[in-house]
Design a protein around this motif. Structure first.
Motif: not given
Lengths: 300, 551
Positions: A92, A95, A124-126, A128-129, B205, B290-297, B310-311
């Motif tokens: 994101x 990140x 919070x958007x990745x 790729x988006x 994707x 697949x979700x394009x939104x995620x909280x910070x990890x 990680x990747x």
């Protein structure tokens, strides 16, 4: 004190000369505009300054340190923004900012939050988006938030909308006010005029003009197109008038300096319609330095 | 100034229909024809070598009948190396010898070219550029698939032509009809997996996900074939897997073309599905949401090497799980292999250079050669990821920070090395567990050692890959694949063709003891590890000095 200093810095790729004996100095707290058309060697210069590529000959230093040998030490005090930000698609924006901050080692988190708000970035958007412009914002925020002594910006506003360009210019001005040095590579004249103190113009790997912004303004010429009631008079001998093209009762030319002598001549035969516009950077080059020879550089 | 009196008609008004699709198909074919030609040569030469070798090793009817009488009972070897049928004939033996090798390579090749030219192009943004022209996603997909199948056609023509040439030898005596059918049977795997790749390219994707899904299909269908060959009661499973369809055709024997029709029907259905999905989904998206939104990890964001961990974790884990599954499967099969030992099997093992220990240990010696191939391919993912980071410009973001090049690349090398060691060790344990479930106990320590025995060779492959990455990053991934596959091919060829043992020295696997059957030579291990370390050090030195690919 000079922050950036190059001495006959040259980069060749085989028989192609991407940068030819560049002599450049950028003083502390200066916003330096680095102008040139595509393929002129702007990105090559920045890659050399970052120690990503080695010079064929000549030297370059930042903060008095050798850009190749002391790259990591220099990078602690530098931030870089490329024109195209191909980031990690599965991370994101937050990140990527966290990663860049951690690796750089210095980040002003309060200022970073402020920049996120000013650039209106969704974190919070990745990646790729995100659109190209929004990806560019991520890298810009990451660079500015590290509050480096030197910002190396390579066409950083690519993809930004006009509103965000204004935010960017304000950030650069604030950086200068804080004493940070900025090298802004661009081909957008208005951007240079808005924020730069000094400029260098680059063509085919060589600096063809360098100096204060006023010097650049002296090069500016208006492009005039006029439709007249009768065949145009001879204006080619008028001071500041160049590149005259006549087609029937239509005349086109570039005018540097005062418009008055041209207007008097044209008014004498009667003007039906007239338009003027500022020349593009490329037209400016052509007007100032003649027809561009086939470029000896690749797109670098 | 010359004024134009009439503007030219837009070019598109005169463009022939399907011009874009034809151009797209041509471009796609240009990207596959070289590898298709190479595989055609490899397939053809392997078949010809096997057939000619059989005629010289088993020159008369008596020796061939003896071979058939003994080999037919070895179900364990049938599970490993493919079906045993009509082995008293040149054709039957050739089909048996080449089955697993050629079908597996064909399947993986078909899958990789499909995901590369479909999802890979979309990943890189070039597909969207194509769709902005005079075509639609469905038609563009069909055009690309046409080129891919043309590539499969090149393999078929080349393979069949060389087999026909070999068949002209009076001792071999392959007929044109059965040879044609054999060529077609070998094309089932690449054809089906091109279709599978086309489908997974619509689902995933990214190219990595699409390839991963396809490899999962490959693993499942391979396993189904092995289970099908494990007993009469499971034989029906051959109808559920493309490898089973190839097997059931029995060229040079029953010459049954029916599975070919089934394969064509399945391919047609899969392709219709893939094309429809391509037509209806958004460009750049995958059907699997697949979700394009995620909280910070925060995991993996502290340094470039941790980010790489990680990747790349999912891909490395997939390789590791694949190796463990293979190890476990080989362990389970050990029960069957511990039955009656035939002279033909002993001969096969001898040809592979396996001499010492009990039959089970010798069996594991061969099995771990295949495991070693999987482990040796493990560095591919790390090398490919590093090369991709550079070609896309992501590496510049990292190296514009206060990061030393050697630390960055060295970290990635260490990451790959840890993955290799872990995979080797765990695969050995998995093989022991598999054998244990069937009441066979080759010894945990011995099997763990056999797993670890694959590590030095894989580290040399890693060293070669990193060295190429440090010099010519765009060639690195292909080089790693090339080195491993060439080593395996040479290793197999030298067991098939007499008088080629000198060639074996070129294979990396030549320097690996076939543990647990053979004792690991400490001196060879030390030398191999030293070579790996030297290659890595050399790579870091070159990487430190060269220009980054910033174009």
């Amino acid at each position: 004190m000079n922050v950036v200093c190059t001495d006959r810095l040259t980069k060749q790729y085989g028989h192609t000369t991407a940068l030819d004996a560049l002599d450049l100095t950028i003083g502390e707290g200066e916003v330096f505009g680095y102008l040139g058309p595509n393929g002129a060697g702007k990105s090559t210069t920045i890659a050399l300054l970052l120690g990503l590529i080695r010079s064929t000959s000549g030297t370059a230093s930042i903060f008095g340190l050798d850009v190749w040998r002391d790259a990591p030490a220099i990078h602690r005090r530098v931030a870089y923004v490329p024109s195209e930000s191909d980031l990690w698609p599965s991370l994101t924006g937050a990140e990527v900012l966290e990663f860049l901050g951690n690796v750089h080692g210095s980040v002003d988190r309060v200022y970073r939050d402020e920049l996120v708000e000013r650039f209106d970035l969704v974190l919070d958007k990745k990646i790729r988006a995100l659109s190209h412009g929004n990806r560019q914002k991520v890298v810009l925020i990451g660079a500015l938030a590290s509050r480096p002594e030197l910002l190396l910006l390579d066409e950083p506003t690519t993809g930004l909308d006009p509103l965000m360009e204004q935010v960017f210019r304000a950030c650069v001005r604030e950086a200068r006010d804080r004493g940070q040095t900025v090298l802004l590579s661009t081909h957008v004249l208005s951007e240079v005029e808005a924020v730069c103190d000094r400029v260098a113009m680059l063509r085919a790997g060589r600096v063809i003009e360098t100096g204060r912004l006023d010097a650049l303004r002296g090069l500016a010429a208006l492009h005039v197109v006029a439709q007249l009631h009768s065949p145009p008079p001879d204006v080619s001998r008028l001071a500041g008038v160049n590149n005259v093209v006549i087609d029937g009762t239509t005349i086109e030319c570039d005018v540097a300096g005062s418009m008055e002598p041209l207007l008097r001549k044209l008014a004498a035969v009667g003007v039906r319609h007239m338009t003027t516009r500022e020349p593009s950077l490329e037209e400016l080059f052509i007007a100032r330095y003649g027809e561009l020879q086939p470029a000896s550089t690749d797109e670098r | 100034m010359t004024a134009s009196t009439s503007a030219p008609t837009p070019m598109s008004a005169h463009a022939p229909r399907y011009r874009t699709e034809v151009a797209l198909a041509r471009r796609a074919f240009k990207q596959v024809w070289i590898s298709a030609t190479l595989w055609a040569l490899l397939f053809g030469v392997t078949i010809a070598a096997s057939a000619l070798n059989y005629t010289s090793t088993f020159p008369d009817r008596a020796t061939r009948l003896k071979l058939a009488a003994t080999t037919g009972r070895d179900r364990g070897m049938a599970m490993l190396l493919g079906p045993v049928s009509a082995i008293d004939t040149v054709g039957g033996y050739t089909v048996y010898k080449c089955f697993v090798f050629l079908t597996a390579i064909g399947a993986v090749w078909g899958l990789l070219i499909a995901t590369r030219l479909l999802r890979g192009e979309e990943d890189a943004g070039r597909w969207q550029l194509v769709l902005a022209g005079g075509t639609r996603a469905g038609r563009a997909t069909v055009a690309t698939l046409t080129a891919l199948f043309a590539g499969v056609g090149v393999v078929f023509v080349g393979t069949t032509a060389i087999t026909l040439l070999a068949g002209r030898n009076p001792d071999v005596g392959f007929g044109a009809g059965p040879t044609l059918l054999y060529g077609l049977s070998l094309m089932i795997a690449p054809t089906v997996f091109v279709a599978v790749g086309a489908l997974t390219s619509q689902l995933g994707r990214t190219r990595r996900v699409a390839t991963g899904l396809g490899m999962a299909v490959f693993g499942i269908t391979s396993m189904l074939r092995m289970i099908a060959d494990s007993g009469e009661s499971t034989k029906w499973l051959l109808w559920t897997t493309p490898f089973g369809w190839t097997e059931r055709m029995r060229p040079f024997g029953a010459n049954d073309p029916r599975p070919l029709l089934l394969a064509l029907a399945v391919v047609a259905v899969v392709l219709i599905g893939a094309t429809r999905l391509a037509s209806t989904r958004d460009a750049g998206a995958g059907v699997v949401a697949t979700s394009d939104v995620s909280r910070l990890r925060p995991f993996g964001l502290a340094s470039p090497v941790r980010l790489a961990a990680r990747l790349d974790a999912s891909v490395l884990s997939t390789w590791c799980v694949g190796a463990i599954a293979a190890g476990f499967a080989f362990g389970v099969v050990a029960n069957v292999a511990s039955g009656v030992v035939s002279s033909s099997v002993s001969d096969t093992l001898r040809r592979f250079g396996v001499h010492g220990g009990s039959f089970v240990l010798r069996y594991f010696g061969i099995a771990f050669l295949l495991v070693a191939t999987v482990v040796a391919l493990l560095p591919v993912s790390e090398i490919a990821a590093a090369a991709d980071d550079e070609s896309t410009g992501r590496l510049v973001h990292v190296l514009a920070q206060p990061v030393r090049r050697t630390a960055m690349l060295g970290g990635r090398v260490a990451l790959a090395a840890v993955a290799i060691v872990t995979t080797g060790l765990v695969t050995g344990v998995a093989a022991w567990l598999g054998a244990k479930t069937q009441g066979v106990d080759p010894g945990l320590g011995r099997m763990a050692g056999a797993g670890l025995n694959t590590v030095p060779t894989a580290l040399v492959v890693l060293g070669i890959g990193v060295l190429v990455l440090a010099i010519a990053p765009r060639a690195a991934t292909g080089t790693v694949y090339g080195v491993v596959i060439a080593s395996l091919v040479i290793d197999l060829l030298t067991t098939l063709v007499s008088g080629t043992s000198w060639l074996d020295r070129v294979s990396l696997f030549h320097y690996m003891a076939l543990a647990p059957s053979e004792h690991t030579d400490a001196r060879t291990v030390v030398l191999t590890l030293t070579a790996a370390v030297l290659l890595c050090v050399l790579a870091l030195t070159f990487f430190q000095r060269r220009d980054l690919d910033t174009a």
